[in-house]
Structure formats: C-alpha cells, structure tokens
Motif scaffolding. Structure first.
Motif, PDB file in Angstrom:
ATOM      1  N   HIS A   1      -3.416  -3.141  -2.938  1.00 32.48           N
ATOM      2  CA  HIS A   1      -2.688  -4.389  -3.271  1.00 32.48           C
ATOM      3  C   HIS A   1      -3.179  -5.749  -2.614  1.00 32.48           C
ATOM      4  CE1 HIS A   1      -0.649  -3.575   0.385  1.00 32.48           C
ATOM      5  NE2 HIS A   1      -0.137  -4.892   0.448  1.00 32.48           N
TER       6      HIS A   1
ATOM      7  N   ASP B   1      -1.457  -9.633  -1.153  1.00 36.69           N
ATOM      8  CA  ASP B   1      -0.172 -10.556  -0.836  1.00 36.69           C
ATOM      9  C   ASP B   1      -0.715 -11.723  -1.091  1.00 36.69           C
ATOM     10  OD1 ASP B   1       1.451  -8.167  -0.012  1.00 36.69           O
ATOM     11  OD2 ASP B   1       0.088  -8.089   1.391  1.00 36.69           O
TER      12      ASP B   1
ATOM     13  N   HIS C   1      -6.030  -4.788  -0.265  1.00 41.13           N
ATOM     14  CA  HIS C   1      -5.874  -3.926   1.000  1.00 41.13           C
ATOM     15  C   HIS C   1      -5.045  -2.686   0.668  1.00 41.13           C
ATOM     16  CE1 HIS C   1      -2.957  -7.176   1.593  1.00 41.13           C
ATOM     17  NE2 HIS C   1      -2.245  -6.378   2.202  1.00 41.13           N
TER      18      HIS C   1
HETATM   19 FE   FE2 Z   1      -0.107  -6.148   2.316  1.00 43.34          FE
END
Ligand code: FE2
Ligand code: AKG
Length: 277
Positions: free
Chosen positions: A160, A162, A248
């Motif tokens: 994913h 962020d 990551h």
């Molecule tokens: Fe993360």
C-alpha cells in the motif's frame, strides 16, 4: 562448468537509482529530514532511537493490555492496535465525528498504562531535535489529532501507500502539507519475518486495477512488479522514517509479536512538522 555458471557474472545488474536508498544514522538530522522530504533518500533509520529500558517499559505495559483490530474489511489480514487511528474513521473524504469520541477513550487507555514518560512526545521531539521549525501534533478544525498508535501487523501489511493528499478530499490538517513521512518505533520484533519492504513505485492511476477487493487499503503485489525495492529488518529501539508515498508492505512475522509505535508526519509550508494518527 555449465554454460549457466560460466555466464552468471555476465548477467546485467538491474539499474539502481542512487536516490532510492535507506540511510542509517545516529540521529534524525536536518540534512536527513530535508533529504527525505526532497527525495534524496527513501528511508532514514536511527538504531537505538529509544533507549532499551524505555522500549521495555512501554512493551511490558502494552503486553498487559488487549489490542483491538483495525476495521477488518479494509485491513485484511487483520492488524492489531492499541489506540485510535484516523484511517478507521474516514467518511466521505473527511473525518467522521466518531474519531473525536474514540480519541477520548484512546487518551484514557494510554494514560492508564501509567508510563513514566510520554512515548509519542519523546519520539516526536527526537525526530525534530535538529529541526528548528519544530514539531507539534496536527490539528483539524482546531482540535488536536491523535498522537500515535501501537500497531501489531503480525500477519503483515499488504502492499500500500499512504498519502493524506489522496486519501482526504481536502486538507486533513488545518495547515496544508508540502511533504509527508511515516514514522515507526519498533518495540518488539520477531526472530524472522516482519521486514518492511519499500518499492520505488508511486501510485499512478493504472494501479487501481490492482486494488484488492472489499475496499481494502492494499494492492496486489503485481502492482510493484519490476520496481527496485529495499527490504528493512527492524530492530528493537529503531526509529524509522520513510517516504510513505512509495508503495510499501510488511512481511508476516514468525516467532514473536511485531509491535511498533507509529504516526504520520507532515511537513507544513513553514517547515514545522505536524504529526497525526
Ligand atoms: Fe503504510
Ligand atoms: O510497520 C512498518 O514497518 C511500516 C508500517 C506502515 O505501513 C507505515 O508506517 O506506513
């Protein structure tokens, strides 16, 4: 000698981006934070960022407590946590009222640990020790956000990224951000597994084809196929800052709990660091 053996050394080395690297240093310096924000590094590791006795104190207190699970539709396999994170309270591109209510319980729960120091404040101030604009907990609508959570991704985190700019319709904090980091402080690590992997790939629209079903936060690992990667094996006491816009993941742990304190760090236009969870 087989031909495979004799030509091994002729295999082309995959190309390497010299700016895609993790640096290890004794402290988070101005140069390292500026370099991480600018894209000169992908990650900065500081071994022994929190002294061992302090890690042990927080870990012992946490081990006495029940952890909750993140919303298991979005976060699968489940990740356990102690404390409240805003990602479970996203609604219509904003933050649901329930977040603020949940934060009250979060503060009581952390105070109830009876620690001799405030681990989130200590981490925040340690990150900004050589950063003159300083650090504060971010605010939204004038209210202070959560300071951090303890997370336990024993079965790993899916691939994913962020990025608060993409996750929220408007600015998450009252102050717009010009850079973002993710911070982790490892309190307990497994003897094997539990690696943090970063790929030199940032989200692009085509990546949505790889999104896992059921509104998951994660992507099929094929999304990063062919991208250069860095694998980091965390150590107890280590502080890690990454550029979380690189995809990551965390690999599953074997043999012990993997517990880290974590929060997001934004860089505001004035240079001040603003944290949230
Ligand atoms: Fe993360
Ligand atoms: O636990 C880790 O090493 C990284 C977790 C993660 O995804 C993050 O901090 O954004």
């Amino acid at each position: 000698m087989t031909s495979a053996q004799s030509t091994d050394h002729l295999l082309p080395t995959p190309p390497h981006d010299p700016f895609f690297r993790a640096v290890t240093a004794p402290a988070f310096t101005h140069e390292l934070l500026a370099g991480l924000a600018a894209g000169r590094y992908a990650a900065v590791r500081v071994p022994g960022f929190l002294p061992r006795e302090r890690c042990e104190e927080v870990l012992a207190a946490l081990k006495e407590r029940e952890f909750d699970s993140y919303g298991t539709n979005r976060i699968h396999p489940p990740v356990m946590r102690f404390g409240v994170g805003v990602s479970d309270h996203m609604a219509d591109g904003g933050v649901a009222d329930g977040y603020w209510k949940a934060l009250e319980g979060h503060r009581e729960a952390w105070q109830g640990l009876g620690l001799s120091f405030d681990p989130f404040r200590t981490c925040r101030e340690g990150i900004a020790a050589d950063w003159p604009p300083g650090v504060a907990v971010g605010r939204r609508g004038g209210r202070e956000m959560g300071e951090g959570v303890a997370r336990e991704p024993n079965q790993g985190f899916q691939v994913h990224f962020d990025d608060a700019l993409r996750e929220y319709a408007d600015d998450l904090l009252d102050t717009p951000l010009i850079g973002q980091f993710a911070f982790n402080l490892y309190l307990s690590v497994p003897p094997s597994g539990g690696e943090t992997v970063l790929w030199r790939h940032r989200w692009q629209p085509e990546d949505e084809a790889y999104r896992l079903p059921n509104a998951s936060y994660g992507y099929d690992e094929a999304v990063v196929r062919g991208a250069e990667s860095i694998e980091l094996t965390p150590e107890v006491g280590e502080g890690l800052l990454i550029d979380p816009r690189f995809f990551h993941a965390v690999r599953p742990s074997r043999g012990d709990r993997r517990i880290a304190l974590g929060f997001a760090v934004g860089v505001s236009a004035s240079g001040r660091l603003l944290t949230w969870a």
